[in-house]
Design a protein around this motif. Sequence first.
Motif, short mmCIF file in Angstrom:
data_model
loop_
_atom_site.label_atom_id
_atom_site.label_comp_id
_atom_site.label_asym_id
_atom_site.label_seq_id
_atom_site.Cartn_x
_atom_site.Cartn_y
_atom_site.Cartn_z
N GLY A 23 0.73 -1.31 0.04
CA GLY A 23 -0.03 -0.04 0.19
C GLY A 23 1.06 1.18 -0.15
N ASN A 24 0.22 2.23 0.45
CA ASN A 24 1.00 3.68 0.23
C ASN A 24 1.21 4.18 1.59
N TYR A 25 2.37 4.83 1.66
CA TYR A 25 2.85 5.30 3.21
C TYR A 25 3.71 6.56 2.77
N CYS A 26 3.99 6.98 3.98
CA CYS A 26 4.88 8.09 4.06
C CYS A 26 5.91 7.87 4.94
N LEU A 27 7.43 7.76 4.49
CA LEU A 27 8.22 7.30 5.39
C LEU A 27 9.18 8.64 5.78
N VAL A 28 9.60 8.43 6.86
CA VAL A 28 10.25 9.66 7.60
C VAL A 28 11.53 9.18 8.36
N ASN A 29 12.66 9.68 8.16
CA ASN A 29 13.93 9.11 8.66
C ASN A 29 13.96 9.24 10.25
N ARG A 30 14.62 8.60 11.11
CA ARG A 30 14.50 8.56 12.46
C ARG A 30 15.54 9.33 12.97
N PHE A 31 16.72 9.85 12.24
CA PHE A 31 17.86 10.28 12.80
C PHE A 31 18.35 11.48 11.79
N SER A 32 18.53 12.57 12.46
CA SER A 32 19.22 13.60 11.77
C SER A 32 19.85 14.62 12.84
N ALA A 33 20.81 15.40 12.24
CA ALA A 33 21.49 16.31 13.35
C ALA A 33 21.02 17.66 13.05
N LYS A 34 21.06 18.74 13.74
CA LYS A 34 20.65 20.07 13.93
C LYS A 34 21.38 20.59 12.88
N GLU A 35 22.62 20.31 12.44
CA GLU A 35 23.21 20.79 11.26
C GLU A 35 22.90 20.64 9.97
N GLN A 36 22.02 19.55 9.71
CA GLN A 36 21.67 18.90 8.54
C GLN A 36 20.50 20.02 7.96
N LEU A 37 20.40 19.73 6.61
CA LEU A 37 19.57 21.02 5.74
C LEU A 37 18.16 20.42 6.33
N SER A 39 12.67 19.55 19.08
CA SER A 39 13.51 18.29 19.51
C SER A 39 15.05 18.95 19.54
N GLY A 40 15.93 18.68 20.59
CA GLY A 40 17.16 18.97 20.44
C GLY A 40 18.10 17.83 20.15
N SER A 41 17.46 16.60 20.11
CA SER A 41 18.36 15.45 20.12
C SER A 41 18.35 14.97 18.44
N THR A 42 19.03 14.25 18.35
CA THR A 42 19.16 13.64 16.80
C THR A 42 18.22 12.82 16.19
N GLN A 43 17.38 12.25 17.29
CA GLN A 43 16.19 11.45 16.95
C GLN A 43 14.92 12.40 16.18
N VAL A 44 14.37 11.56 15.45
CA VAL A 44 13.00 12.18 14.78
C VAL A 44 12.11 11.09 15.15
N ASN A 45 11.69 11.11 16.57
CA ASN A 45 10.89 9.93 16.95
C ASN A 45 9.21 10.13 16.66
N ALA A 46 8.73 8.89 16.74
CA ALA A 46 7.50 8.74 16.42
C ALA A 46 6.44 9.52 17.22
N THR A 47 6.77 9.41 18.54
CA THR A 47 5.93 10.23 19.66
C THR A 47 5.87 11.74 19.40
N ASP A 48 6.92 12.27 18.71
CA ASP A 48 6.78 13.84 18.43
C ASP A 48 6.49 14.15 17.22
#
Length: 475
Positions: free
Chosen positions: A349-363, A422-431
């Motif tokens: 089926g169809n989904y939207c995927l989102v990365n779980r990790f990224s840093a503040k400095e990333q675009l 979020s100030g951490s590198t996680q892009v977590n599901a809860t947020d």
Amino acid sequence: MGPVILNHMSETIAEIRNKAAASLSPKRQQQWEQFLTPMPVAEQAASLFTHSDNPVHILDLGSGTGILGAVTARQAAPGSSVLAIEQDAQLASASELSLAQVCDRAKVINASVFDVLLDTKFDRVILNPPYKKIRPITIPTSRGDLKITNLYAAFLVIAIQALSEGGECVAIIPRSWMNGAYFKDFRGWLFDECSIDVIAVYGSRQEHFKDMSILQEIMLLKVSKRPQTNSVTIYGDITPAHSLGSQSSVQASLNSITLGKDLILCIQQQDSRLSEFKSLEARGLWVSTGKLVWFRNRDLLSEDKPVDGYPLYWSDNQNGLRTQHPIECDRKQWVTSSATDRNVLLPAGNYCLVNRFSAKEQLHRINASYLSSDVEFAADNKLNYIHQGTSRRTMPLDSDVARGLTLWLSTTIIDNWYRQISGSTQVNATDLRQLPCPSKEQLIQLSRLLPTDIYASQSLIDQTVGGLFSWTKAG
Ligand SMILES: C[S@@+](CC[C@H](N)C(=O)[O-])C[C@H]1O[C@@H](n2cnc3c(N)ncnc32)[C@H](O)[C@@H]1O
């Protein structure tokens, strides 16, 4: 070699700290998280305590050179006392020396804070605890057992439990406790247990602990043992270069900065254009994390397409708004048919995927990509996927909703929203579940304005979304 023995009474508290900082044993520094607070930050932290004309009983947990207890005692009324606890013997000696400069009623206990029974209560507790993640431990509290996954939260629980009625605690901690699932129970406990009075976040990660190379985003938290104050004082971007009093702050009720039942704290003024949108969760969408942990399922992974195998998606497969598969990369692109027995597959089926990790400095903190799969597939655990089911049941999205959502999550306004949370590198599901989201009808409209299968520049995405909501004229 440990810190140099410090025995010159003439040394100032700052000199004692600086000498110890320059001679820490790298091994012990790493093991016990010895990141010593520089004087400007110590002074800012202690300045948050309410002045009292009466002597106060001060506690400094994990005292290092005792700088925090000493600065607090220096500004306290005569007759005040300090108890410092530090498990490193040499730093404990430095604590004795620092405290002797300012207080004749000081005691240093050279032990782990977890081994000391605190049988008195304190009017002022100050701490810059170790920040390490730990295997979950349970700390008994008057409100029941509290599961803790980080040393700094464990120290804070001890600190707050040691407060007398009306007592105040100031902590120098990372800002990671304010969001995410790991700290959800801790937030609930904290809000029930005391009043959140001041939240002050350091803007730059380089400035505050200059000689200690701390990469976390750090903040000052002041709480007190009394019912919640009507307005929390929030400093969104402080620097140690000036006194707190000269830096800008806002007042807000705790309720107005707390999102959803996960009690996520959002202290920055969010873009008012987002205020009309309900949360993703309230729109009936759910965020889950990919079920395949590769190192536990090495035997399933395959470089070539196996007979009856399934596609495996990694964040490497995200390419702009698209998800491509298979691709040339180090990651094996398939799982074998045995995946059916491991509960790692998701329905076609169809989904939207989102990365779980990224840093503040990333675009982009949020990288969203549209995935349409006509077969069952596996998603790596370092990916989030958005669907319209529940935590127990995955239900794919309508194609247009998934594409519209991908565009929405790729906007600058949403990326900024997430950076505030979020100030951490996680892009977590809860947020992500609390993220402001248009209605499904609006997402469908959006999907018709811009295809997700071609490259789209950031400005085109922003203009298209802005055009739909009349923020800007559509390009
Ligand atoms: C981040 S440093 C801060 C030191 C000091 N409070 C300051 O602000 O400069 C944390 C301190 O806690 C000490 N520490 C780590 N684990 C401890 C424990 N279980 N009990 C007591 N002290 C501990 C470390 O040795 C270190 O001195």
